[in-house]
Design an enzyme around this catalytic site. Sequence first.
Site, short mmCIF file in Angstrom:
data_model
loop_
_atom_site.label_atom_id
_atom_site.label_comp_id
_atom_site.label_asym_id
_atom_site.label_seq_id
_atom_site.Cartn_x
_atom_site.Cartn_y
_atom_site.Cartn_z
CB ALA A 122 -47.44 -53.74 56.42
CB SER A 130 -33.72 -49.87 59.86
OG SER A 130 -33.36 -50.91 58.99
CD GLU A 240 -38.85 -59.47 62.08
OE1 GLU A 240 -38.70 -59.04 60.93
OE2 GLU A 240 -39.39 -58.82 63.00
NE ARG A 241 -33.54 -57.25 64.37
CZ ARG A 241 -33.55 -56.08 64.96
NH1 ARG A 241 -33.18 -55.97 66.24
NH2 ARG A 241 -33.94 -55.00 64.31
CD GLN A 334 -14.43 -67.44 41.79
OE1 GLN A 334 -15.37 -66.65 41.64
NE2 GLN A 334 -13.37 -67.44 41.00
CG HIS A 336 -20.77 -75.11 41.98
ND1 HIS A 336 -20.61 -74.95 43.34
CD2 HIS A 336 -21.44 -76.27 41.82
CE1 HIS A 336 -21.19 -75.96 43.97
NE2 HIS A 336 -21.69 -76.78 43.09
N GLY A 361 -35.23 -57.45 58.19
CA GLY A 361 -35.17 -57.79 59.61
C GLY A 361 -34.18 -56.95 60.39
N GLY A 362 -33.69 -55.88 59.76
CA GLY A 362 -32.64 -55.05 60.34
C GLY A 362 -31.33 -55.34 59.64
#
Length: 377
Positions: A122, A130, A240-241, A334, A336, A361-362
């Site tokens: 959190a 950010s 994480e990124r 597009q 489809h 995540g930024g």
Amino acid sequence: MTAPAALDEFRAHCRAVLAEHAVPFHDRWEAEGIVDRSFWQAVGRAGLLGTGVPVEHGGGGEPGFRRTAVLSEELVRAGVTAPGIVAHNDVVASYLTARTTDEQKRRWLPGACTGELVAAIALTEPTGGSDLAGIRTTAVRDGDCYRLTGAKTFVTNGEHADLAVVAARTSDAPGTRGISLFVVERGTPGLHRGARLPTLGWRASDVGELEFDGARVPAANLLGREGAGAVALMGGLPRERLSIAAVALASAELALARAVEHARERHAFGNPIGALQHNRFTLATADTEVTIARVFVDHCIDALDAGQLTVTDAAKAKWWTTELQVRIADRALQLHGGHGYLDGSPAGREWLNSRVQTIYGGSTEVMKELIGRSLGL
């Protein structure tokens, strides 16, 4: 490094577990906005949680990122909501493994590996995301506890979470120097859960709000040193990124494969639509971009496992793959046509799921700012 044969075996295991415990129920989960609690326990029993946690604390003892990437790819392939597992496994579990005392490890890690404890992080607040320096949630020492006051939003696993890593300000030090991390457990006096937030995509992500009304958090739940929260967060951001990049790349590859299949099978003007030069060139461009992205992400995985992945390269991987995911999802929709725009269609679902990837995540803009600063600009 995990051997290819072991990874293939793990991939088959992931596929079988998800086919039994997730795929049959996922449409209902999306309609309800949350996965069943039993899903966490099932994937925990199957060894899909805490793969990087040491064996002595109930984990798989595989700190390398390859297994994490394989699990992400199989979640995407199965059409199963990925952010909740990523937040639990790749973000919180890694913090709890690297930043906790032995006593804290014994309290939290075994449950996180079995799925008895669901974890969340959190950081984002109603007034900002950010900018860590802008965090307003406060933690004031009060004897053997801290009193947390403030609110967090866009918390993945917010409703299910039995423990949440919460960033709060413990001093008036400028910038991020006054930020500390706490593990806030379910049942903490003064902790309130807000409404579940309905999202455009990843609809079973269990995204919610947490409110702290003088929440009484034991001092023993401080994660690391007081005032060192920002340093800990920055240290965990590359992983994480890269986790987000792995999901983005797997999603782009799947959307492209489906688009190519559709281009072969769908006919217009007497020929497969893939025979039309514009469509053929569009798919050729997408295939090239995905191939290049795969090479760079694999490079970043090797760098992470060697302890050498930089904040800059992680930012490059995150923004490039997530923007690529959005582009390919849009091109696939597009291609489809009207069938792709129907609610619940695979192309439409991927289009909706892709959009948030460039935000959390930024954001892409923040990633480019980090890269620009690395150039001395």
